[in-house]
Every structure is written in structure tokens, then in C-alpha cells.
Design an enzyme around this catalytic site. Structure first.
Site, PDB file in Angstrom:
ATOM      1  N   SER A   4     -57.396  29.424 -14.996  1.00 47.34           N
ATOM      2  CA  SER A   4     -57.300  27.597 -15.175  1.00 47.34           C
ATOM      3  C   SER A   4     -58.330  27.693 -13.189  1.00 47.34           C
ATOM      4  CB  SER A   4     -56.500  26.876 -14.903  1.00 47.34           C
ATOM      5  OG  SER A   4     -56.855  25.825 -14.731  1.00 47.34           O
TER       6      SER A   4
ATOM      7  N   GLU B  39     -58.111  25.153 -11.797  1.00 45.67           N
ATOM      8  CA  GLU B  39     -57.332  24.617 -10.804  1.00 45.67           C
ATOM      9  C   GLU B  39     -57.255  25.308  -9.787  1.00 45.67           C
ATOM     10  OE1 GLU B  39     -55.553  21.273 -10.610  1.00 45.67           O
ATOM     11  OE2 GLU B  39     -57.354  21.322 -10.903  1.00 45.67           O
TER      12      GLU B  39
ATOM     13  N   TYR C  31     -48.893  22.840 -10.359  1.00 45.90           N
ATOM     14  CA  TYR C  31     -49.782  23.934 -11.692  1.00 45.90           C
ATOM     15  C   TYR C  31     -50.536  24.922 -11.354  1.00 45.90           C
ATOM     16  CZ  TYR C  31     -52.802  24.113 -15.426  1.00 45.90           C
ATOM     17  OH  TYR C  31     -53.739  24.694 -16.989  1.00 45.90           O
TER      18      TYR C  31
HETATM   19  P1  NAP Z   1     -52.245  21.424 -23.818  1.00 48.54           P
HETATM   20  O1  NAP Z   1     -52.677  21.726 -25.157  1.00 48.54           O
HETATM   21  O2  NAP Z   1     -51.070  20.987 -22.976  1.00 48.54           O
HETATM   22  O3  NAP Z   1     -51.631  22.761 -25.077  1.00 48.54           O
HETATM   23  C1  NAP Z   1     -50.416  23.505 -24.025  1.00 48.54           C
HETATM   24  C2  NAP Z   1     -49.177  24.553 -25.277  1.00 48.54           C
HETATM   25  O4  NAP Z   1     -48.190  25.209 -24.710  1.00 48.54           O
HETATM   26  C3  NAP Z   1     -48.700  22.988 -26.338  1.00 48.54           C
HETATM   27  O5  NAP Z   1     -48.833  24.687 -27.600  1.00 48.54           O
HETATM   28  C4  NAP Z   1     -46.869  23.664 -26.107  1.00 48.54           C
HETATM   29  O6  NAP Z   1     -46.794  23.006 -26.583  1.00 48.54           O
HETATM   30  C5  NAP Z   1     -47.061  24.748 -25.393  1.00 48.54           C
HETATM   31  N1  NAP Z   1     -45.812  24.663 -24.240  1.00 48.54           N
HETATM   32  C6  NAP Z   1     -45.806  24.214 -23.258  1.00 48.54           C
HETATM   33  N2  NAP Z   1     -44.285  24.881 -22.812  1.00 48.54           N
HETATM   34  C7  NAP Z   1     -43.934  25.226 -23.313  1.00 48.54           C
HETATM   35  C8  NAP Z   1     -43.075  26.702 -23.023  1.00 48.54           C
HETATM   36  N3  NAP Z   1     -42.353  26.484 -22.349  1.00 48.54           N
HETATM   37  N4  NAP Z   1     -43.000  27.841 -24.336  1.00 48.54           N
HETATM   38  C9  NAP Z   1     -43.792  27.903 -25.235  1.00 48.54           C
HETATM   39  N5  NAP Z   1     -45.266  27.394 -24.996  1.00 48.54           N
HETATM   40  C10 NAP Z   1     -44.847  25.648 -24.801  1.00 48.54           C
HETATM   41  O7  NAP Z   1     -53.586  22.592 -23.174  1.00 48.54           O
HETATM   42  P2  NAP Z   1     -54.993  23.291 -23.987  1.00 48.54           P
HETATM   43  O8  NAP Z   1     -55.511  22.582 -23.121  1.00 48.54           O
HETATM   44  O9  NAP Z   1     -54.690  23.618 -25.247  1.00 48.54           O
HETATM   45  O10 NAP Z   1     -54.833  24.595 -22.784  1.00 48.54           O
HETATM   46  C11 NAP Z   1     -54.134  25.871 -23.256  1.00 48.54           C
HETATM   47  C12 NAP Z   1     -54.211  27.296 -22.020  1.00 48.54           C
HETATM   48  O11 NAP Z   1     -55.272  26.873 -20.677  1.00 48.54           O
HETATM   49  C13 NAP Z   1     -53.014  26.640 -21.121  1.00 48.54           C
HETATM   50  O12 NAP Z   1     -52.076  27.689 -20.476  1.00 48.54           O
HETATM   51  C14 NAP Z   1     -53.606  25.841 -20.255  1.00 48.54           C
HETATM   52  O13 NAP Z   1     -52.523  25.892 -18.966  1.00 48.54           O
HETATM   53  C15 NAP Z   1     -54.670  26.327 -19.922  1.00 48.54           C
HETATM   54  N6  NAP Z   1     -55.983  25.622 -19.252  1.00 48.54           N
HETATM   55  C16 NAP Z   1     -56.516  24.865 -20.324  1.00 48.54           C
HETATM   56  C17 NAP Z   1     -57.970  24.495 -20.045  1.00 48.54           C
HETATM   57  C18 NAP Z   1     -58.353  22.474 -19.992  1.00 48.54           C
HETATM   58  O14 NAP Z   1     -59.300  21.988 -19.374  1.00 48.54           O
HETATM   59  N7  NAP Z   1     -57.751  22.185 -21.392  1.00 48.54           N
HETATM   60  C19 NAP Z   1     -58.578  24.677 -18.767  1.00 48.54           C
HETATM   61  C20 NAP Z   1     -58.022  25.805 -18.434  1.00 48.54           C
HETATM   62  C21 NAP Z   1     -57.216  26.480 -18.438  1.00 48.54           C
HETATM   63  P3  NAP Z   1     -46.496  22.089 -27.816  1.00 48.54           P
HETATM   64  O15 NAP Z   1     -46.738  21.645 -28.942  1.00 48.54           O
HETATM   65  O16 NAP Z   1     -45.260  21.975 -28.325  1.00 48.54           O
HETATM   66  O17 NAP Z   1     -45.635  21.156 -26.363  1.00 48.54           O
HETATM   67  O1  F7E Z   2     -57.846  15.302 -14.432  1.00 49.12           O
HETATM   68  C1  F7E Z   2     -58.655  12.335 -12.687  1.00 49.12           C
HETATM   69  C2  F7E Z   2     -57.562  13.366 -12.087  1.00 49.12           C
HETATM   70  O2  F7E Z   2     -55.741  14.847 -16.153  1.00 49.12           O
HETATM   71  C3  F7E Z   2     -59.410  15.317 -14.301  1.00 49.12           C
HETATM   72  C4  F7E Z   2     -56.132  20.505 -17.633  1.00 49.12           C
HETATM   73  O3  F7E Z   2     -56.244  21.114 -18.703  1.00 49.12           O
HETATM   74  O4  F7E Z   2     -58.215  20.925 -16.499  1.00 49.12           O
HETATM   75  C5  F7E Z   2     -56.966  19.925 -16.856  1.00 49.12           C
HETATM   76  O5  F7E Z   2     -56.456  19.453 -15.349  1.00 49.12           O
HETATM   77  C6  F7E Z   2     -59.632  13.981 -12.756  1.00 49.12           C
HETATM   78  C7  F7E Z   2     -58.472  14.177 -12.109  1.00 49.12           C
HETATM   79  O6  F7E Z   2     -57.970  17.028 -15.503  1.00 49.12           O
HETATM   80  C8  F7E Z   2     -56.920   9.361 -13.896  1.00 49.12           C
HETATM   81  O7  F7E Z   2     -57.430  12.793 -10.694  1.00 49.12           O
HETATM   82  C9  F7E Z   2     -58.199   9.713 -12.668  1.00 49.12           C
HETATM   83  O8  F7E Z   2     -59.048  14.443 -10.897  1.00 49.12           O
HETATM   84  O9  F7E Z   2     -57.827  15.319 -17.530  1.00 49.12           O
HETATM   85  P1  F7E Z   2     -56.933  15.526 -16.054  1.00 49.12           P
HETATM   86  P2  F7E Z   2     -56.960  18.285 -14.745  1.00 49.12           P
HETATM   87  O10 F7E Z   2     -55.466  17.936 -13.344  1.00 49.12           O
HETATM   88  O11 F7E Z   2     -58.388  18.287 -14.607  1.00 49.12           O
HETATM   89  C10 F7E Z   2     -57.456  21.929 -15.480  1.00 49.12           C
HETATM   90  C11 F7E Z   2     -59.023  22.738 -15.358  1.00 49.12           C
HETATM   91  C12 F7E Z   2     -56.734  22.775 -16.282  1.00 49.12           C
HETATM   92  O12 F7E Z   2     -56.334  23.494 -16.150  1.00 49.12           O
HETATM   93  C13 F7E Z   2     -55.588  21.776 -16.548  1.00 49.12           C
HETATM   94  O13 F7E Z   2     -54.260  22.456 -17.231  1.00 49.12           O
HETATM   95  O14 F7E Z   2     -59.755  12.921 -13.468  1.00 49.12           O
HETATM   96  N1  F7E Z   2     -58.036  10.918 -13.075  1.00 49.12           N
HETATM   97  N2  F7E Z   2     -57.704   8.825 -13.455  1.00 49.12           N
HETATM   98  C14 F7E Z   2     -57.277  11.180 -14.300  1.00 49.12           C
HETATM   99  N3  F7E Z   2     -56.772  11.769 -14.492  1.00 49.12           N
HETATM  100  C15 F7E Z   2     -55.986  11.604 -15.694  1.00 49.12           C
HETATM  101  N4  F7E Z   2     -55.031  12.641 -16.147  1.00 49.12           N
HETATM  102  N5  F7E Z   2     -55.570   9.847 -15.234  1.00 49.12           N
HETATM  103  C16 F7E Z   2     -56.032   9.113 -15.319  1.00 49.12           C
HETATM  104  O15 F7E Z   2     -55.779   7.819 -15.400  1.00 49.12           O
END
Ligand code: NAP
Ligand code: F7E
Length: 341
Positions: A130, A132, A153
Site C-alpha cells: 500500500s 500508506e 496499518y
Molecule cells: P477491503 O474491502 O477492506 O477487504 C478486505 C478483505 O480482507 C475482506 O474480504 C475481509 O473479509 C478480509 N479479511 C479481513 N481480515 C481477515 C482475516 N483475518 N482473515 C482473512 N481475511 C480477512 O479491502 P480492499 O479495499 O478490497 O483492499 C484489498 C487489499 O489491498 C487489502 O489488503 C488492503 O489493505 C490493500 N490495499 C487497498 C487499497 C485501496 O485503496 N483499496 C490500497 C492499497 C492497498 P470480510 O469481508 O469478512 O471482512
Molecule cells: O481516508 C481523510 C483521512 O479512510 C482518506 C485504505 O484503502 O487507502 C486507504 O486508506 C483520507 C485520510 O483512506 C474522513 O484522514 C477525512 O487522510 O478513505 P480513507 P486511507 O486512510 O487513505 C490506502 C492506500 C490503503 O491501503 C488503505 O487500506 O480522508 N478523511 N474525513 C476521512 N477518512 C475517513 N475514512 N472518514 C472521514 O470522515
């Protein structure tokens, strides 16, 4: 027929990846967690009864905290490709549940890598790394940018990144890190900021809500469209050599700008509805993430198409449409409850 195992198949990316791989003719296996309510809504449309001879999607109970189960599953399924998408993926929640986040988002990866090794299978491994991990390091960020995580995270993802790289170097495993910047869709979890905004826009427009409570509006992100990003994951595993890649749009957008685009698309002025609530602030914030995905473009032919303003419109339209079909919960409720029991 190629066989893939996806952890996190019930999540946003897992559901799009399962669709992509089924469309390419794969047999797809997914790890799902046992839960007291169904957690498969994002993949229900893909499910075919396993008794059907045409079934190619199979779900298995398991958890990234249960290493023995992972070894059993890897041995039984013997996949050609493993996509490790499972994680506690919410940054804010990782401050509330740091140990759980470390156990699943961090340790879960090494359990899965060990399961691959112990099962003695020949497969390719994708780790969902990520942006992050870059945290406080200023943009633009690419594959050579130093990590400076700002949350439990982010720190857990850094651990997973390095063990993935280590298994590539130590055991010759075809293991890659996809360092993905934020990617969103109508299937995005409702508590991530983009979906929280677009869902609120639909509800405010329908007169179901009056206010949206938000945290830091100054944060800058690089938001892309999730279906394009799962294509990038797949391409990383089809490459001749294992390597790590950034996927991003390269364009910056603040939370405030995303808010503006989403509300304007519905003909609303966000300043009339948005309120500040400090509970959405993080103890340490990641101020700015803007990715440079030129390596992925050069080596994989991958380039983001949808950028933030269009993404906001796609997500608002989907939430408006979903609300039309949802009806009012208090009217629907009795239909789902058998009052006589
Ligand atoms: P998401 O919608 O939150 O999905 C997370 C998945 O992980 C769900 O299927 C969840 O199952 C499963 N999970 C959680 N805890 C688990 C455990 N202990 N054992 C097995 N499975 C578990 O995330 P996403 O947005 O699809 O992202 C997919 C991956 O890419 C994640 O690893 C995330 O950290 C990473 N990532 C996401 C982004 C983004 O912007 N979306 C960017 C960079 C990296 P349940 O449905 O049962 O909760
Ligand atoms: O926040 C700000 C918050 O929770 C984005 C995950 O998929 O992307 C995701 O992480 C920004 C942050 O995503 C609210 O402070 C303001 O600066 O949508 P987010 P994230 O933290 O960027 C990365 C790449 C991952 O890997 C992660 O799994 O938005 N923000 N107000 C808020 N965020 C939330 N959630 N809620 C608010 O009310």
C-alpha cells in the site's frame, strides 16, 4: 485451466479480481471468514452451486490468523497464483485495533507465505502492499521512495512488503508487491472517505440525511478506479520476472476537492451540509500521497484511465441508483423478519 486462490475475496478488490479471473477462464478459490451474518454480498452474483459441473468459484472458510488452516488449504487447492488481499484495511481502525491489525495485515502475510513454502507448491504470489507505507515521505512516490508509515496499518504493510521480498530472495518464490495507491468504486466499504461522501450525497439528495460529519479535508490522495487496479495485479503475476510495482493515477485530489465534485454532480453545495467531527481525525495523518506509476506503464503496459472527478461521478450515480432500489429500511424491515417465531 489456471487455478487462483484469493484471500480477501469478499472485499472490494477481491470481488473485482474474482470477476476478472473467472472471465479469463480461471478456477477461483476464495478464503472467507465465518461470520454470524453473510459477508459475501460483493461476490454473490458470481456464485454457482458447487454441485454444478460448470462451477469455477469455490469458497473455503479460513482466516489469516490461522496458519495451520492456510497450510491445509494451500496443499489441497495447489493454486498457480495466490493473491493476498485479506487485511484489516482501515487506517483509522488500525489505531483502535493495533494488535489485531498487526496480526492480520502483517503476520497474516508471513503465515500465507509459509503455507506456500510448507505445502511445497509451485505458484506465483501477489502481496497487496500500500501507498500508506510511504506515509510521511513527500510525493511523488515510486518504487524507490523510502517508507515512513504513519499508522499501525502502514507499519504492518511494511512488514508484509519486506517478508514478500525476502521469500523472493531466500526461496526463489515468484513473489511481488503491488504498491497500490487509493482505489475506489461503488463497492468501496462505506467508511472509507470517498464512499462515505458519495453515499451521503445520495441520501442528502433523497432527503434522508441533513448532515455529513467529516475529519481532515486537507489530506491529498491519488484516487483511481478499483477494476483497473485488479487488472494491474494480474499483469504483475504474468510478467517474466517477479518485481514490485506502484499503481497510481499520478494526479492529486484533496478530500475537499472530492467532496466538491461529488456534491456538485448531484447539484448540491457541500458547504451547506458538511460538519467537522474530530473523531474522524487520526493521531498521525498521511498528508499527501501522489504516485508515479511509470514503471508499471513501461513494463506491464498498465495505465490508469479513470481519475478522481470521474470516479466521484461514477460513485455518486451508483449510490443514487442503489438508494432507488433499497426503499426505506423501516418499510422493508417486516418483510425480512418472521414475527411469528
Ligand atoms: P477491503 O474491502 O477492506 O477487504 C478486505 C478483505 O480482507 C475482506 O474480504 C475481509 O473479509 C478480509 N479479511 C479481513 N481480515 C481477515 C482475516 N483475518 N482473515 C482473512 N481475511 C480477512 O479491502 P480492499 O479495499 O478490497 O483492499 C484489498 C487489499 O489491498 C487489502 O489488503 C488492503 O489493505 C490493500 N490495499 C487497498 C487499497 C485501496 O485503496 N483499496 C490500497 C492499497 C492497498 P470480510 O469481508 O469478512 O471482512
Ligand atoms: O481516508 C481523510 C483521512 O479512510 C482518506 C485504505 O484503502 O487507502 C486507504 O486508506 C483520507 C485520510 O483512506 C474522513 O484522514 C477525512 O487522510 O478513505 P480513507 P486511507 O486512510 O487513505 C490506502 C492506500 C490503503 O491501503 C488503505 O487500506 O480522508 N478523511 N474525513 C476521512 N477518512 C475517513 N475514512 N472518514 C472521514 O470522515
Amino acid at each position: 485451466m489456471k487455478r487462483a486462490l484469493i484471500t480477501g475475496i469478499t472485499g472490494q478488490d477481491g470481488s473485482y479480481l474474482a470477476e476478472l479471473l473467472l472471465g479469463k477462464g480461471y478456477e477461483v478459490h476464495g478464503l472467507i471468514r465465518r461470520s454470524s451474518t453473510f459477508n459475501t454480498s460483493r461476490i454473490d452474483h458470481l456464485y454457482v452451486d458447487p454441485h454444478d459441473p460448470d462451477a469455477r468459484l469455490f469458497l473455503h472458510y479460513g482466516d489469516l490468523s490461522d496458519g495451520a488452516r492456510l497450510v491445509t488449504l494451500l496443499s489441497q487447492i495447489a493454486p498457480d497464483e495466490v493473491y493476498n488481499l485479506g487485511a484489516q484495511s482501515h487506517v483509522r481502525v488500525s489505531f483502535d485495533e493495533p494488535e489485531h491489525t498487526g496480526n492480520t495485515t502483517g503476520m497474516g502475510s508471513i503465515r500465507l507465505l509459509e503455507a506456500v513454502r510448507l505445502a511445497g507448491i509451485d505458484c506465483r504470489f501477489y502481496q497487496a502492499s500500500s501507498s500508506e507505507m510511504f506515509g510521511a515521505t513527500p510525493p511523488p512516490q515510486n518504487e524507490d521512495t523510502p517508507f515512513y508509515p504513519r499508522s499501525p496499518y502502514g507499519a504492518a504493510k511494511v512488514y508484509s512488503y519486506w517478508v514478500t521480498k525476502n521469500y523472493r530472495e531466500a526461496y526463489g518464490l515468484f513473489a511481488v508487491n503491488g504498491i497500490l495507491f487509493n482505489h475506489e468504486s461503488p463497492r468501496r466499504g462505506e467508511t472509507f472517505v470517498t464512499r462515505k461522501i458519495t453515499r451521503a450525497v445520495a441520501r442528502i439528495q433523497a432527503g434522508l440525511e441533513q448532515h455529513l460529519f467529516m475529519g481532515n479535508l486537507d489530506a491529498v490522495r491519488d484516487w483511481g478506479y478499483a477494476p483497473e487496479y485488479v487488472e494491474g495485479m494480474w499483469r504483475m503475476l504474468q510478467a517474466d520476472e517477479p518485481d514490485d510495482y506502484v499503481l497510481a493515477t499520478g494526479e492529486k485530489c484533496s478530500v475537499r476537492e472530492f467532496l466538491t465534485a461529488a456534491f456538485e454532480h448531484a447539484g448540491l453545495d457541500w458547504e451547506k451540509y458538511v460538519r467537522f467531527d474530530e473523531r474522524y481525525l487520526r493521531p498521525t495523518e498521511v498528508d499527501s500521497l501522489i504516485g508515479d506509476a511509470s514503471k508499471a506503464e513501461a513494463n506491464l503496459g498498465w495505465k490508469a484511465i479513470v481519475h478522481a472527478p470521474e470516479l466521484a461521478r461514477i460513485m455518486v450515480d451508483a449510490d443514487v441508483e442503489a438508494l432507488r432500489h433499497e426503499g426505506k429500511p423501516w418499510i422493508d424491515e417486516p418483510k425480512h423478519i418472521n414475527w411469528s417465531v
